[in-house]
Design an enzyme around this catalytic site. Structure first.
Site, PDB file in Angstrom:
ATOM      1  N   CYS A 209       0.798  -1.236   0.000  1.00  0.00           N
ATOM      2  CA  CYS A 209       0.000   0.000   0.000  1.00  0.00           C
ATOM      3  C   CYS A 209       0.831   1.287   0.000  1.00  0.00           C
ATOM      4  O   CYS A 209       0.565   2.176  -0.811  1.00  0.00           O
ATOM      5  CB  CYS A 209      -0.979   0.057   1.153  1.00  0.00           C
ATOM      6  SG  CYS A 209      -1.387  -1.494   1.910  1.00  0.00           S
TER       7      CYS A 209
ATOM      8  N   ASP B   1      -2.363  -7.369  -6.020  1.00  0.00           N
ATOM      9  CA  ASP B   1      -2.747  -6.265  -5.159  1.00  0.00           C
ATOM     10  C   ASP B   1      -3.058  -5.027  -5.985  1.00  0.00           C
ATOM     11  O   ASP B   1      -2.325  -4.709  -6.915  1.00  0.00           O
ATOM     12  CB  ASP B   1      -1.553  -5.958  -4.233  1.00  0.00           C
ATOM     13  CG  ASP B   1      -1.980  -5.254  -2.967  1.00  0.00           C
ATOM     14  OD1 ASP B   1      -3.193  -5.093  -2.758  1.00  0.00           O
ATOM     15  OD2 ASP B   1      -1.087  -4.870  -2.194  1.00  0.00           O
TER      16      ASP B   1
ATOM     17  N   LYS C 261     -15.469  -3.803   4.752  1.00  0.00           N
ATOM     18  CA  LYS C 261     -14.912  -4.596   3.656  1.00  0.00           C
ATOM     19  C   LYS C 261     -15.901  -5.636   3.150  1.00  0.00           C
ATOM     20  O   LYS C 261     -16.878  -5.960   3.821  1.00  0.00           O
ATOM     21  CB  LYS C 261     -13.639  -5.303   4.115  1.00  0.00           C
ATOM     22  CG  LYS C 261     -13.884  -6.328   5.222  1.00  0.00           C
ATOM     23  CD  LYS C 261     -12.642  -7.152   5.512  1.00  0.00           C
ATOM     24  CE  LYS C 261     -12.882  -8.099   6.684  1.00  0.00           C
ATOM     25  NZ  LYS C 261     -11.763  -8.975   6.971  1.00  0.00           N
TER      26      LYS C 261
ATOM     27  N   HIS D 270      -8.423  -1.026  -0.970  1.00  0.00           N
ATOM     28  CA  HIS D 270      -7.427  -2.084  -1.134  1.00  0.00           C
ATOM     29  C   HIS D 270      -8.191  -3.273  -1.671  1.00  0.00           C
ATOM     30  O   HIS D 270      -9.242  -3.600  -1.137  1.00  0.00           O
ATOM     31  CB  HIS D 270      -6.834  -2.564   0.192  1.00  0.00           C
ATOM     32  CG  HIS D 270      -6.278  -1.525   1.073  1.00  0.00           C
ATOM     33  ND1 HIS D 270      -4.934  -1.362   1.256  1.00  0.00           N
ATOM     34  CD2 HIS D 270      -6.871  -0.616   1.870  1.00  0.00           C
ATOM     35  CE1 HIS D 270      -4.713  -0.400   2.120  1.00  0.00           C
ATOM     36  NE2 HIS D 270      -5.871   0.070   2.521  1.00  0.00           N
TER      37      HIS D 270
END
Length: 647
Positions: A333, A382, A468, A514
């Site tokens: 990240c 990712d 999430k 993310h």
RNA sequence: GCCCCGGUAGCUCAGCUCGGUUAGAGCGCCGCCUUGGUAAGGCGGAGGUCGCGGGUUCGAAUCCCGCCCGGGGCUCCA
């Protein structure tokens, strides 16, 4: 005035219940296991009262029926252990997703395999005795006295922590256990059982507490079902990627030499991985992502800014150079944020989607490592998406669509979706305002609804920094795997001051998503391997076609065929014609090569190839070009199929 | 990390209980013979610091201790 009470049997028949009699007396023998009355589960020995709604009798085909079955089985297990090991202290013994367990304190001893066999025998005896299982309610104080007198210290501890004034115990023969129930009416209802294995666990799962010996078992209403279950377990064991992977020469994990949790990819595994990664990259580019790369190490300070360090330090590989502390990256990240922050961004650039096959290292505790499924070094698919609040919902929708496309491409059809939300009673434990959270959570739900997905809301399960979506998939033998995760983050954008200039020229903080859809390449590969039991679909098979000459004199023609295949982009290799044909076919079958092209006198003469498909046998002869036309679509990754062929 | 179990040839395993020839088998590998038409042709050969270190013993794969690695669990899983 009396109203009629209806009694619905598992087969759908409805009877009129007699008030004042137990359910058990009114239904055909052994036609049910447990019953549901007004949403509450009751024993079949429950006496029908006036004024209740329809009584639903449940059998092994219902989750409640199975749970009851296994719960009673766990009591039988405990009873058997107490008979054989009177000094054992009882812990807890619930039904689990598949079967049941019971925990015992053996005062430092553990069960040997022979002990387990004896326990299983004793359980069968208890079943044969067909003991009635009797519910009894008593004051909590009375129960404490009872279990104290039996020396069952753990039961006493449980009782002392309870709020209820009245508790229930269940008796079967000489055995008595603290239990909420419900249970089967007789131990004889359990027809087929098996003690599976023993292991250890801490009392209440806390390692400061005493160690309990946990015995696992399973039971079914018929021997056939038990046999089928054991076979399926055996099948799962045979599919174990830790065995199949090295067997097929895909990867190895020589932990004695390189350390635990690290993977070496062999040529064939690397081929598959490369196909997967190339596919991912193409698809992401098509879906509006940009590909980035970032280093594997950085100053530890980077993770101090992100806030990971405090929480995550123990999981990081940290080392020092030139007096400065560095770390191997445990996540990507911060780097993606730095790409974003390399210049001032306008709302016109958003959403910005940065994708990386990012290899990370996490010092996972040794006890949790599990082949490829839980490794210390792994590569995430990712991506970080920087978006405005206005575009959030649409963006989530797109991520879910992409996820579905990927999963279907790899042959997974069944999914389960969960949303983890905050706990609105404790807003102080979370980053961000109530508006942030509400907007974000409804964006997640709205996106799923539009997609037509059913989902479960897990309140209070969100991380402190945002809600999430988790996606689980179901594999070919019914196991569930947690894979995709799509997380909103209110935290990092603030910490790194990640902003954009909006249409009015004012600076706003972005919302960050993310997301890892396969999760980790290693883990996904392991799951794929087990899903297909090594029989990868054609587009993923490391060797798609093997050319197999019948004898050495056919090698020349075989080489020509090989060359044609390679030129067409097919992953093909050549058998060296040593040994008998039968032997070499067997070898290729065991290697799970999906297609064999056999070349003998007949083929050399006719210019054709004899096609053998794994699992289907000989498909007969065809022209080589005809073969290529027929199979090319299947050889290609899903995104390259349809029309423009590459040869 | 903690608890229990395990580690013998490339792989699967026997031998360890009760210490004592040269540590075995099958598969795989190598060589020779076989030239074979859709899941195992024949014969021969090589291959082992018995996980590592220490201890007990005249003698250790075998008994004891420590460590490493693996498995099953617990816990963890930003």
């Amino acid at each position: 005035m009396s109203t009629m009470v209806k009694l619905r049997l598992p087969d759908g028949r409805v009877l009129e219940a007699k008030i004042g009699e137990s359910i058990l007396e009114q239904i055909p023998p052994e036609s049910g296991l447990v019953a549901k009355v007004d949403g509450k589960l009751v024993d079949l020995t429950w006496i029908v009262r006036e004024g209740v709604g329809t009584i639903e009798v449940l059998d092994f085909n219902s989750p409640e029926g199975r749970e009851t079955y296994w719960h009673t089985s766990s009591h039988i297990l405990a009873q058997a252990v107490k008979r054989l090991f009177p000094e054992a202290k009882l812990g807890i013994g619930p039904a689990i997703e598949e079967g049941f367990f019971y925990d015992f304190d053996l005062g430092g001893k553990s069960f040997s395999p022979e002990d387990l066999e004896r326990i299983e025998e004793e359980m069968r005896r208890i079943v044969k005795e067909n003991l009635p299982v009797v519910r009894e309610e008593m004051d909590r104080e009375e129960a404490i006295k009872l279990f104290k007198s039996m020396g069952e210290v753990y039961k006493v501890e449980l009782l002392e922590e309870m709020d209820e004034d009245v508790v229930s115990v269940y008796r079967q023969g000489e055995f008595v256990d603290l239990c909420r129930g419900p249970h089967l009416p007789y131990t004889g209802y359990v027809k087929a059982l098996k003690v599976l294995h023993a292991s250890s666990a801490y009392w209440k799962g806390d390692e400061r507490n005493p160690v309990m010996q946990r015995v696992y078992g399973i039971s079914f209403p018929t021997e056939e079902e038990l046999k089928r279950y054991l076979k399926m377990r055996e099948e799962a064991r045979k599919r174990d990627h830790r065995i199949v992977g090295p067997q097929l020469d895909l990867f190895s994990m020589p932990s004695e030499v390189i350390g635990p949790g690290l993977v070496i990819w062999h040529p064939k595994g690397a081929r598959i991985r490369r196909v997967i990664e190339d596919f991912l990259v193409r698809v992401h580019l098509k879906w509006g992502y940009e590909l980035v790369y970032s280093p594997h190490i950085a100053y530890t300070n980077l993770w101090r800014t992100s806030g990971h360090l405090n929480y995550y330090r123990d999981f990081m590989y940290v080392f020092e150079k030139e007096g400065i502390e560095h770390a191997v990256k445990p996540m990507n990240c911060p780097f993606h944020i730095l790409v974003y922050k390399s210049k001032r961004r306008s709302y016109r650039e958003l959403p910005m989607r940065l994708f990386e096959l990012g290899t990370v290292y996490r010092y996972e505790r040794s006890g949790v490592l599990h082949g490829l499924l839980r490794a210390r070094g792994f590569t995430q698919d990712d991506a970080h998406i920087f978006t405005t609040p206005e575009k959030l919902e649409e963006e989530i929708f797109r991520v879910i669509e992409l996820d579905e496309y990927l999963m279907r491409s790899f042959g997974f059809e069944e999914f389960k979706v969960e949303i983890s939300t905050w706990d609105p009673r404790h807003p102080e434990e979370y980053m961000g305002s109530e508006e942030d959270w509400n907007r974000a959570q409804s964006a997640l739900e709205e996106a799923l609804r539009k997609k037509g997905y059913e989902y479960e809301v897990m309140e209070g399960e969100a991380a402190f920094y945002g809600p999430k979506i988790d996606v689980k998939l179901v594999d070919s033998i019914g196991r569930e795997w947690q894979l995709s995760t799509i997380q909103l983050d209110f935290n990092l954008p603030k910490r790194f001051n990640v902003t954009y200039v909006d249409a009015n020229g004012s600076e706003k903080t972005v919302i960050m998503i993310h997301r890892a859809l396969l999760g980790s390449i290693e883990r996904f590969f392991g799951i794929l391997l087990e899903h297909y039991a090594g029989n990868f679909p054609l587009w993923l098979a490391p060797v798609q076609v093997r050319v197999l000459p019948v004898a050495e004199r056919h090698l020349d023609r075989a080489r020509e065929v090989l060359e044609r295949l390679l030129n067409a982009g097919v992953r093909a290799d050549l058998d060296d014609a040593r040994g008998t044909l039968g032997y070499r076919i067997r070898e290729s079958e065991l290697e799970k090569v999906p297609i064999l092209l056999v070349i003998g006198d007949r083929e050399v003469e006719s210019g054709k190839v004899a096609v053998r498909r794994k699992g289907k046998g000989n498909l007969g002869s065809m022209d080589l070009e005809e073969f290529l036309r027929g199979f090319m679509e299947e050889f290609l990754p899903p995104d390259l199929r349809g029309g423009s062929s590459t040869f």
